[in-house]
Design a protein around this motif. Structure first.
Motif, mmCIF file in Angstrom:
data_model
loop_
_atom_site.group_PDB
_atom_site.id
_atom_site.type_symbol
_atom_site.label_atom_id
_atom_site.label_comp_id
_atom_site.label_asym_id
_atom_site.label_seq_id
_atom_site.Cartn_x
_atom_site.Cartn_y
_atom_site.Cartn_z
ATOM 1 N N VAL A 121 0.874 -1.170 0.000
ATOM 2 C CA VAL A 121 0.000 0.000 0.000
ATOM 3 C C VAL A 121 0.914 1.222 0.000
ATOM 4 N N TYR A 122 0.683 2.114 -0.951
ATOM 5 C CA TYR A 122 1.452 3.345 -1.086
ATOM 6 C C TYR A 122 0.600 4.485 -0.543
ATOM 7 N N LEU A 123 1.159 5.277 0.360
ATOM 8 C CA LEU A 123 0.431 6.386 0.966
ATOM 9 C C LEU A 123 0.962 7.714 0.436
ATOM 10 N N TYR A 124 0.036 8.589 0.040
ATOM 11 C CA TYR A 124 0.363 9.908 -0.484
ATOM 12 C C TYR A 124 -0.405 10.960 0.306
ATOM 13 N N LYS A 125 0.181 12.144 0.382
ATOM 14 C CA LYS A 125 -0.478 13.279 1.025
ATOM 15 C C LYS A 125 -0.522 14.430 0.030
ATOM 16 N N GLN A 126 -1.700 15.034 -0.094
ATOM 17 C CA GLN A 126 -1.856 16.167 -0.998
ATOM 18 C C GLN A 126 -1.188 17.392 -0.394
ATOM 19 N N SER A 131 -2.809 21.804 -5.049
ATOM 20 C CA SER A 131 -3.642 20.599 -5.026
ATOM 21 C C SER A 131 -3.191 19.524 -6.014
ATOM 22 N N SER A 132 -2.417 19.895 -7.038
ATOM 23 C CA SER A 132 -1.974 18.896 -8.011
ATOM 24 C C SER A 132 -0.702 18.180 -7.574
ATOM 25 N N VAL A 133 -0.158 18.534 -6.418
ATOM 26 C CA VAL A 133 1.054 17.892 -5.907
ATOM 27 C C VAL A 133 0.672 16.880 -4.835
ATOM 28 N N TRP A 134 1.072 15.629 -5.053
ATOM 29 C CA TRP A 134 0.841 14.550 -4.093
ATOM 30 C C TRP A 134 2.200 13.940 -3.762
ATOM 31 N N ASN A 135 2.561 13.956 -2.495
ATOM 32 C CA ASN A 135 3.854 13.452 -2.058
ATOM 33 C C ASN A 135 3.709 12.064 -1.456
ATOM 34 N N GLU A 136 4.560 11.125 -1.918
ATOM 35 C CA GLU A 136 4.578 9.804 -1.331
ATOM 36 C C GLU A 136 5.164 9.918 0.075
#
Length: 142
Positions: A121-126, A131-136
């Motif tokens: 499971v890969y978790l990302y945070k906006q 809003s178009s940037v999601w960091n793992e």
């Protein structure tokens, strides 16, 4: 109409008169998994495969993020972000889930074949500003 997947963008760089002259067959799982939170839609596309004259193209899947607050009926609607894994053949995007925790938006992406079929499971945070940037932020696997 939704435009989707890294497959579309990668093929735009080919030097040919017609994309359809090259392709012999195409398979994708766009929409295999979905998650909606407020105006944010995550769409899983766990596998993309195309058979071309001269070879095959495949990816380990992707998750496309759409901002539905800007949706206009009848227009082509592009994702604000397409998230893909670094390795191929992972079925990345088999499951997706968006949630809000303490005012931040998080995305969990499942892949049953990652880490030699152990799954992950890969978790990302906006990003709170863009809003178009999601960091793992974390990868969970057995």
């Amino acid at each position: 109409m939704f435009a989707y997947s890294s497959f579309t963008y990668d093929l735009m760089n080919l030097e040919t008169d017609s994309f359809f002259e090259l392709i012999e067959s195409y398979v994708d799982d766009f929409g295999k998994s979905l998650s909606l939170y407020n105006n944010v839609l995550a769409v899983g596309c766990p596998y993309i495969w195309a058979g071309f004259k001269g070879g095959d193209y495949h990816t380990g899947g992707s998750v496309d993020i759409y901002d539905l607050s800007t949706y206009v009926a009848g227009e082509v609607y592009y994702p604000i972000k397409s998230i893909s894994p670094t390795f191929s053949d992972m079925f990345f995007g088999e499951s997706v889930s968006l949630c809000n925790y303490s005012g931040s938006l998080y995305l969990a992406v499942g892949s049953s074949t990652a880490f030699q079929n152990q799954g992950a499971v890969y978790l990302y945070k906006q990003d709170s500003i863009t809003s178009s940037v999601w960091n793992e932020i974390q990868i969970i696997h057995s």
